[in-house]
Design an enzyme around this catalytic site. Structure first.
Site, PDB file in Angstrom:
ATOM      1  N   ARG A   1     119.099  30.542  38.949  1.00  0.00           N
ATOM      2  CA  ARG A   1     118.667  29.772  40.111  1.00  0.00           C
ATOM      3  C   ARG A   1     119.269  28.378  39.953  1.00  0.00           C
ATOM      4  O   ARG A   1     119.490  27.904  38.842  1.00  0.00           O
ATOM      5  CB  ARG A   1     117.141  29.671  40.172  1.00  0.00           C
TER       6      ARG A   1
ATOM      7  N   LYS B   1     110.743  30.245  37.068  1.00  0.00           N
ATOM      8  CA  LYS B   1     109.508  30.035  37.822  1.00  0.00           C
ATOM      9  C   LYS B   1     108.300  30.166  36.901  1.00  0.00           C
ATOM     10  O   LYS B   1     108.286  30.992  35.998  1.00  0.00           O
ATOM     11  CB  LYS B   1     109.414  31.045  38.967  1.00  0.00           C
TER      12      LYS B   1
ATOM     13  N   HIS C   1     122.280  29.980  46.307  1.00  0.00           N
ATOM     14  CA  HIS C   1     121.460  31.146  45.956  1.00  0.00           C
ATOM     15  C   HIS C   1     122.220  32.443  46.188  1.00  0.00           C
ATOM     16  O   HIS C   1     121.961  33.450  45.522  1.00  0.00           O
ATOM     17  CB  HIS C   1     120.159  31.137  46.765  1.00  0.00           C
TER      18      HIS C   1
ATOM     19  N   ARG D   1     123.837  33.720  43.111  1.00  0.00           N
ATOM     20  CA  ARG D   1     122.905  34.495  42.267  1.00  0.00           C
ATOM     21  C   ARG D   1     122.762  35.917  42.807  1.00  0.00           C
ATOM     22  O   ARG D   1     122.754  36.882  42.053  1.00  0.00           O
ATOM     23  CB  ARG D   1     121.566  33.767  42.231  1.00  0.00           C
TER      24      ARG D   1
ATOM     25  N   HIS E   1     112.974  38.410  37.398  1.00  0.00           N
ATOM     26  CA  HIS E   1     112.039  38.917  38.394  1.00  0.00           C
ATOM     27  C   HIS E   1     110.841  39.568  37.714  1.00  0.00           C
ATOM     28  O   HIS E   1     111.002  40.322  36.758  1.00  0.00           O
ATOM     29  CB  HIS E   1     112.711  39.969  39.289  1.00  0.00           C
TER      30      HIS E   1
ATOM     31  N   TYR F   1     116.517  42.571  46.332  1.00  0.00           N
ATOM     32  CA  TYR F   1     117.441  41.472  46.067  1.00  0.00           C
ATOM     33  C   TYR F   1     118.884  41.954  46.007  1.00  0.00           C
ATOM     34  O   TYR F   1     119.797  41.290  46.483  1.00  0.00           O
ATOM     35  CB  TYR F   1     117.043  40.858  44.726  1.00  0.00           C
TER      36      TYR F   1
END
Length: 321
Positions: A173, A199, A267, A270, A293, A302
């Site tokens: 990211r 995250k 993004h 990615r 993830h 994704y």
């Protein structure tokens, strides 16, 4: 850690006990669930909007006792009102998730069980599949010579190329790439792994290609600013931490020059990392780990993988009796 903005403005329609529990709930999410400040602010905003609606809908002050008596029709009316304001399905789904989280917190605290929220179906959300950048174009973003005609210092070209090489080469990211400290990035030939913070402040190990490390250290050698081991490896023109917006603007200029659509964002690099790995036979579970993830289903969406591809993986990999 960044502090959450005051979550209680414009709550004249609620009793003080509700506001107090919102503050405690958000503190719980921040400390125990480690949600990001942006997610906390979104949850606070969604719950505040619902409480404001309920106060007007019921024509009375919203207390904890009244909130615990919430009925499915009340929630449906709130969702309908939000849809009338052209709020999309994903935002409505997040609103419902925030309300359910608040309700679970109140239940754990012995402040009432709100069964109405469990009776509401999540709104349908159309899948917005990512649009990967073609492999050859993705590589060009990491080539500093593509910007040789721009009136910028060469070290800035080298910096931007190194950042985009990390996005595409390691599937980071943009916040993860810009969060790297100089000590986190090995010298070429001295390592092939990065430890990044994603995250929820979760760390993970990702491989990094030697040619990507070479680009990073080419930038480091050219950078006119001090780059101490504890400081960010990527800095702005004045030496402060590099902002994501700068890389977004660089990509916007480059995609125009390369004839690419607006979907070619940082993004998207990615996305491209994951999709190109999968197209060359990469294992979906391994790609999930590389991307950080929490759910395999997220990785499936994704990468744009379809049911036929999953069946193919199953048929080729499952041991037969």
């Amino acid at each position: 850690m960044a502090r959450l903005a005051d979550p209680l403005p414009d709550l004249a329609c609620t009793a003080s006990d509700v506001g107090q529990q919102i503050v405690r709930w958000l503190a719980h999410l921040r400390a125990e669930r480690r949600l990001s400040p942006k997610t906390l602010e979104a949850y606070a905003r969604d719950v505040r909007q619902c409480l404001m609606f309920l106060g007007q809908h019921w024509g009375e002050l919203v207390t904890l006792k009244r909130f615990a008596a919430l009925e499915p029709g009340d929630i449906r009316a709130f969702m309908a009102a939000r849809r009338a304001e052209d709020i999309g399905g994903r935002s409505l789904m997040r609103s419902l998730a925030g309300l359910r989280s608040f309700a679970r917190f109140l239940e754990r605290e012995g402040l009432g069980k709100i069964g109405a929220l469990g009776a509401i179906r999540a709104p349908k959300v159309g899948k917005s599949l990512p649009k990967p950048i073609h492999m050859s174009a993705a590589k060009r973003f990491a080539d500093a010579s593509e910007r040789a005609g721009e009136d910028r210092e060469p070290w800035i070209w080298a910096r931007d190329a190194a950042v985009m090489a990390l996005l595409y080469g390691s599937g980071l990211r943009i916040s993860e790439a810009l969060g790297l400290k100089r000590r986190d990035v090995p010298q070429p030939g001295a390592g092939d792994v990065l430890v990044v913070t994603g995250k929820g402040n979760k760390t993970r190990m990702v491989p990094v290609l030697q040619n990507v490390l070479a680009l990073v250290h080419e930038y480091v050698a050219m950078c006119p600013h001090s780059l101490p081991p504890e400081g960010p490896i990527f800095v702005g023109a004045r030496g402060g931490p590099l902002k994501a917006r700068i890389i977004q603007l660089v990509m916007a200029r480059m995609r125009g020059a390369l004839g690419l659509p607006d979907s070619a964002t940082p993004h998207a690099l990615r996305h491209s990392f994951a999709t190109h790995l999968l197209s060359r036979g990469g294992d979906l579970r391994a790609i999930q780990e590389l991307l950080g993830h929490a759910s395999l289903s997220t990785t499936q969406i994704y990468t744009g993988i379809d049911s036929e591809r999953l069946l193919e993986v199953y048929r080729t990999a499952h041991p037969r009796a």
